[in-house]
Design a protein around this motif. Structure first.
Motif, PDB file in Angstrom:
ATOM      1  N   THR A 210       5.316 -52.206  55.242  1.00  0.00           N
ATOM      2  CA  THR A 210       4.871 -53.106  54.163  1.00  0.00           C
ATOM      3  C   THR A 210       4.963 -52.424  52.801  1.00  0.00           C
ATOM      4  OG1 THR A 210       2.563 -52.441  54.517  1.00  0.00           O
ATOM      5  CG2 THR A 210       3.334 -54.422  55.674  1.00  0.00           C
ATOM      6  N   ASP A 211       5.793 -51.381  52.718  1.00  0.00           N
ATOM      7  CA  ASP A 211       5.972 -50.636  51.462  1.00  0.00           C
ATOM      8  C   ASP A 211       4.654 -50.119  50.912  1.00  0.00           C
ATOM      9  OD1 ASP A 211       8.764 -51.097  51.447  1.00  0.00           O
ATOM     10  OD2 ASP A 211       8.474 -53.072  50.557  1.00  0.00           O
ATOM     11  N   GLY A 212       3.780 -49.687  51.815  1.00  0.00           N
ATOM     12  CA  GLY A 212       2.521 -49.074  51.427  1.00  0.00           C
ATOM     13  C   GLY A 212       1.384 -50.036  51.167  1.00  0.00           C
ATOM     14  N   ARG A 213       1.644 -51.321  51.245  1.00  0.00           N
ATOM     15  CA  ARG A 213       0.621 -52.315  50.897  1.00  0.00           C
ATOM     16  C   ARG A 213      -0.413 -52.515  51.989  1.00  0.00           C
ATOM     17  NH1 ARG A 213      -0.098 -57.958  51.577  1.00  0.00           N
ATOM     18  NH2 ARG A 213      -1.115 -58.992  49.791  1.00  0.00           N
ATOM     19  N   GLY A 214       0.017 -52.647  53.242  1.00  0.00           N
ATOM     20  CA  GLY A 214      -0.865 -53.025  54.338  1.00  0.00           C
ATOM     21  C   GLY A 214      -0.850 -54.529  54.548  1.00  0.00           C
ATOM     22  N   VAL A 215      -1.428 -54.986  55.621  1.00  0.00           N
ATOM     23  CA  VAL A 215      -1.430 -56.414  55.954  1.00  0.00           C
ATOM     24  C   VAL A 215      -2.634 -57.112  55.336  1.00  0.00           C
ATOM     25  CG1 VAL A 215      -0.117 -56.141  58.090  1.00  0.00           C
ATOM     26  CG2 VAL A 215      -2.624 -55.985  58.141  1.00  0.00           C
ATOM     27  N   ASP A 216      -2.545 -58.422  55.229  1.00  0.00           N
ATOM     28  CA  ASP A 216      -3.643 -59.211  54.673  1.00  0.00           C
ATOM     29  C   ASP A 216      -4.846 -59.249  55.618  1.00  0.00           C
ATOM     30  OD1 ASP A 216      -2.303 -60.177  52.255  1.00  0.00           O
ATOM     31  OD2 ASP A 216      -1.040 -61.323  53.633  1.00  0.00           O
ATOM     32  N   VAL A 217      -4.559 -59.382  56.925  1.00  0.00           N
ATOM     33  CA  VAL A 217      -5.627 -59.561  57.917  1.00  0.00           C
ATOM     34  C   VAL A 217      -5.306 -58.760  59.169  1.00  0.00           C
ATOM     35  CG1 VAL A 217      -6.916 -61.220  59.323  1.00  0.00           C
ATOM     36  CG2 VAL A 217      -6.036 -61.919  57.087  1.00  0.00           C
ATOM     37  N   VAL A 218      -6.330 -58.136  59.740  1.00  0.00           N
ATOM     38  CA  VAL A 218      -6.204 -57.488  61.049  1.00  0.00           C
ATOM     39  C   VAL A 218      -7.144 -58.185  62.019  1.00  0.00           C
ATOM     40  CG1 VAL A 218      -6.508 -55.384  62.399  1.00  0.00           C
ATOM     41  CG2 VAL A 218      -5.617 -55.243  60.062  1.00  0.00           C
ATOM     42  N   PHE A 219      -6.617 -58.560  63.182  1.00  0.00           N
ATOM     43  CA  PHE A 219      -7.425 -59.111  64.267  1.00  0.00           C
ATOM     44  C   PHE A 219      -7.618 -58.009  65.305  1.00  0.00           C
ATOM     45  CE2 PHE A 219      -5.136 -62.821  62.547  1.00  0.00           C
ATOM     46  CZ  PHE A 219      -6.217 -63.622  62.205  1.00  0.00           C
ATOM     47  N   ASP A 220      -8.831 -57.479  65.397  1.00  0.00           N
ATOM     48  CA  ASP A 220      -9.099 -56.310  66.235  1.00  0.00           C
ATOM     49  C   ASP A 220     -10.105 -56.666  67.324  1.00  0.00           C
ATOM     50  OD1 ASP A 220      -9.899 -53.856  67.336  1.00  0.00           O
ATOM     51  OD2 ASP A 220      -9.588 -52.791  65.459  1.00  0.00           O
ATOM     52  N   ALA A 221      -9.628 -56.790  68.557  1.00  0.00           N
ATOM     53  CA  ALA A 221     -10.500 -57.026  69.703  1.00  0.00           C
ATOM     54  C   ALA A 221     -10.721 -55.760  70.502  1.00  0.00           C
ATOM     55  CB  ALA A 221      -9.892 -58.099  70.612  1.00  0.00           C
ATOM     56  N   VAL A 222     -10.152 -54.647  70.050  1.00  0.00           N
ATOM     57  CA  VAL A 222     -10.229 -53.395  70.802  1.00  0.00           C
ATOM     58  C   VAL A 222     -11.520 -52.650  70.491  1.00  0.00           C
ATOM     59  CG1 VAL A 222      -9.090 -51.206  71.300  1.00  0.00           C
ATOM     60  CG2 VAL A 222      -7.722 -53.269  70.889  1.00  0.00           C
ATOM     61  N   GLY A 223     -11.835 -52.524  69.194  1.00  0.00           N
ATOM     62  CA  GLY A 223     -13.105 -51.932  68.815  1.00  0.00           C
ATOM     63  C   GLY A 223     -13.041 -50.459  68.487  1.00  0.00           C
ATOM     64  N   LYS A 224     -13.813 -49.676  69.188  1.00  0.00           N
ATOM     65  CA  LYS A 224     -14.090 -48.284  68.831  1.00  0.00           C
ATOM     66  C   LYS A 224     -12.849 -47.446  68.573  1.00  0.00           C
ATOM     67  CE  LYS A 224     -16.877 -44.360  70.411  1.00  0.00           C
ATOM     68  NZ  LYS A 224     -17.804 -43.881  71.467  1.00  0.00           N
ATOM     69  N   THR A 225     -11.832 -47.569  69.417  1.00  0.00           N
ATOM     70  CA  THR A 225     -10.677 -46.668  69.301  1.00  0.00           C
ATOM     71  C   THR A 225      -9.676 -47.090  68.227  1.00  0.00           C
ATOM     72  OG1 THR A 225      -9.425 -47.835  71.007  1.00  0.00           O
ATOM     73  CG2 THR A 225     -10.860 -46.037  71.735  1.00  0.00           C
ATOM     74  N   THR A 226      -9.811 -48.293  67.679  1.00  0.00           N
ATOM     75  CA  THR A 226      -8.824 -48.768  66.702  1.00  0.00           C
ATOM     76  C   THR A 226      -9.412 -49.155  65.351  1.00  0.00           C
ATOM     77  OG1 THR A 226      -9.013 -51.024  67.563  1.00  0.00           O
ATOM     78  CG2 THR A 226      -7.236 -49.644  68.468  1.00  0.00           C
ATOM     79  N   LEU A 227     -10.705 -49.410  65.272  1.00  0.00           N
ATOM     80  CA  LEU A 227     -11.248 -50.079  64.097  1.00  0.00           C
ATOM     81  C   LEU A 227     -11.035 -49.299  62.804  1.00  0.00           C
ATOM     82  CD1 LEU A 227     -12.561 -52.720  63.392  1.00  0.00           C
ATOM     83  CD2 LEU A 227     -14.802 -51.650  63.646  1.00  0.00           C
ATOM     84  N   ARG A 228     -11.286 -48.016  62.813  1.00  0.00           N
ATOM     85  CA  ARG A 228     -11.101 -47.252  61.569  1.00  0.00           C
ATOM     86  C   ARG A 228      -9.629 -47.194  61.161  1.00  0.00           C
ATOM     87  NH1 ARG A 228     -15.844 -44.264  63.373  1.00  0.00           N
ATOM     88  NH2 ARG A 228     -17.406 -44.376  61.703  1.00  0.00           N
ATOM     89  N   ASP A 229      -8.737 -47.126  62.135  1.00  0.00           N
ATOM     90  CA  ASP A 229      -7.312 -47.150  61.792  1.00  0.00           C
ATOM     91  C   ASP A 229      -6.892 -48.556  61.349  1.00  0.00           C
ATOM     92  OD1 ASP A 229      -6.465 -44.399  62.325  1.00  0.00           O
ATOM     93  OD2 ASP A 229      -7.059 -44.846  64.384  1.00  0.00           O
ATOM     94  N   SER A 230      -7.603 -49.578  61.824  1.00  0.00           N
ATOM     95  CA  SER A 230      -7.356 -50.931  61.318  1.00  0.00           C
ATOM     96  C   SER A 230      -7.644 -50.998  59.823  1.00  0.00           C
ATOM     97  CB  SER A 230      -8.221 -51.951  62.064  1.00  0.00           C
ATOM     98  OG  SER A 230      -7.815 -52.091  63.407  1.00  0.00           O
ATOM     99  N   PHE A 231      -8.690 -50.297  59.398  1.00  0.00           N
ATOM    100  CA  PHE A 231      -8.976 -50.247  57.960  1.00  0.00           C
ATOM    101  C   PHE A 231      -7.767 -49.682  57.202  1.00  0.00           C
ATOM    102  CE2 PHE A 231     -13.788 -49.410  58.891  1.00  0.00           C
ATOM    103  CZ  PHE A 231     -13.903 -50.696  59.398  1.00  0.00           C
ATOM    104  N   ARG A 232      -7.168 -48.633  57.756  1.00  0.00           N
ATOM    105  CA  ARG A 232      -6.034 -47.990  57.071  1.00  0.00           C
ATOM    106  C   ARG A 232      -4.815 -48.899  57.011  1.00  0.00           C
ATOM    107  NH1 ARG A 232      -3.436 -43.752  58.569  1.00  0.00           N
ATOM    108  NH2 ARG A 232      -3.805 -43.823  60.829  1.00  0.00           N
ATOM    109  N   ALA A 233      -4.737 -49.852  57.935  1.00  0.00           N
ATOM    110  CA  ALA A 233      -3.574 -50.744  57.985  1.00  0.00           C
ATOM    111  C   ALA A 233      -3.749 -51.976  57.108  1.00  0.00           C
ATOM    112  CB  ALA A 233      -3.329 -51.183  59.430  1.00  0.00           C
ATOM    113  N   THR A 234      -4.921 -52.125  56.487  1.00  0.00           N
ATOM    114  CA  THR A 234      -5.246 -53.341  55.740  1.00  0.00           C
ATOM    115  C   THR A 234      -5.085 -53.129  54.242  1.00  0.00           C
ATOM    116  OG1 THR A 234      -6.888 -53.818  57.455  1.00  0.00           O
ATOM    117  CG2 THR A 234      -7.000 -55.128  55.456  1.00  0.00           C
ATOM    118  N   ARG A 235      -4.596 -54.132  53.560  1.00  0.00           N
ATOM    119  CA  ARG A 235      -4.384 -54.038  52.112  1.00  0.00           C
ATOM    120  C   ARG A 235      -5.725 -53.976  51.380  1.00  0.00           C
ATOM    121  NH1 ARG A 235      -5.997 -58.601  49.549  1.00  0.00           N
ATOM    122  NH2 ARG A 235      -5.744 -60.623  50.577  1.00  0.00           N
TER     123      ARG A 235
END
Length: 332
Positions: A210-235
């Motif tokens: 995304t050229d460094g931008r990140g996505v508009d929305v993350v849908f995270d049903a995984v929880g503990k192992t992904t949530l903080r990295d989901s933050f990094r993937a979000t604009r």
């Protein structure tokens, strides 16, 4: 008259499931008696059996209880004050326990009429996960054409529906899975970019794509192992929707982290709060059933069970976690 039911009297593993014979219940005011044809088998059923809702106010199900929070069947009798359906109507429902039985009492406000051409088993497999995907996209994320989203567990039941419905809206979809085999499933459902989790490395790949931008929305049903990295993937000022906790909930989150990640919005919604009335229930079902009939939404049923092997169904579901959907053929 007696009926068969799968009940629990204590919390625990699949061994606490009991097939019993009990009286067919009678509907009270605002309730409907339904002859169950098919019941969905969901991870919420596992959570109920394990006792995860023992103190929940949103899902106030208590033992002893009949399992099964999603089903489809035929209306047999209506209670006082019910005018939305009548005997003989084909209906489906979710978030009302008791579907693991020959007959179930369902609040009339939870029932949706099944569209013509939709079989009972498909309705039972689609109503909960379809309504969940619908409210996440429509009410929570408000996704529109041209937006971007990331769907975790994209080969799972709800994940597959999120991918398909998001693509139907013209959204660019990023998806994550745990294996190349599951990645292939996400691709067949239309995901534009499919990534492996790689211990959080997916966030770097999303940023690159995304050229460094990140996505508009993350849908995270995984929880503990992904949530903080989901933050990094979000604009910046983006939205993270944590609607499940397959790898356990995160209990050490400081809201300060959301600011540091780009003034993010984080929400933990529940379907029950987005099924406020009968009109909303029917609207969501209509959209889901229409997408199925048009061929835009594929609902995969990869396991069929009866009351005689429901213990095996629960064991298999726990092993697969969120990958796929199973139904119980009640009349079999």
């Amino acid at each position: 008259m007696l009926m068969r039911a799968i009940r629990i009297h204590e919390y625990g593993g699949p061994e606490v499931l009991r097939r019993v014979e009990i009286d067919v219940p009678r509907p009270g005011p605002g309730e409907v008696l339904v002859r169950v044809v098919a019941a969905g088998i969901n991870f919420m059923d596992v959570h109920t059996r394990q006792g995860k809702y023992r103190d929940s106010r949103t899902y106030p199900v208590r033992i002893p209880c009949t399992l099964g929070m999603e089903g489809a069947g035929e209306v047999v009798e209506t209670g006082a004050g019910v005018s939305s359906c009548r005997a003989g109507d084909r209906v489906a429902w979710c978030i009302a326990w008791g579907a693991y039985a020959d007959y179930a009492i369902v609040p009339a406000a939870r029932l949706a009429r099944i569209a013509e051409g939709i079989a009972y088993d498909v309705a039972a497999a689609a109503i909960f996960q379809g309504s969940t995907a619908h409210y996440l996209l429509d009410d929570v994320a408000k996704l529109e054409a041209g937006m971007t989203c990331l769907v975790h567990a994209a080969s799972g039941g709800i994940g597959q529906l999120l991918v398909q419905l998001a693509k139907r809206r013209g959204v660019e979809v990023f998806a994550t899975t745990s294996t190349p085999e599951k990645a292939a499933i996400a691709r067949t459902r239309g995901a534009d970019h499919v990534l492996l989790y790689e211990n959080g490395g997916f966030a770097d790949r999303v940023r690159d794509l995304t050229d460094g931008r990140g996505v508009d929305v993350v849908f995270d049903a995984v929880g503990k192992t992904t949530l903080r990295d989901s933050f990094r993937a979000t604009r910046v000022r983006g939205l993270v929707v944590n609607y499940g906790s397959v790898t356990d909930p995160m209990r050490d989150l400081d809201p300060y982290e959301l600011g540091e990640a780009g003034s993010l919005f984080l929400t933990r919604p529940r379907l029950a709060d987005h099924l406020a009335d009968a009109a909303t229930v029917q609207r969501r079902a209509n959209d889901v059933f229409a997408a199925i009939r048009q061929g835009a939404l594929q609902v995969e049923i990869n396991g069929r069970y009866t009351m005689d092997n429901v213990e095996a169904a629960h064991a298999a579901l726990e092993e697969r976690r969120q990958s796929g959907k199973a139904v119980m053929d009640i009349a079999a």
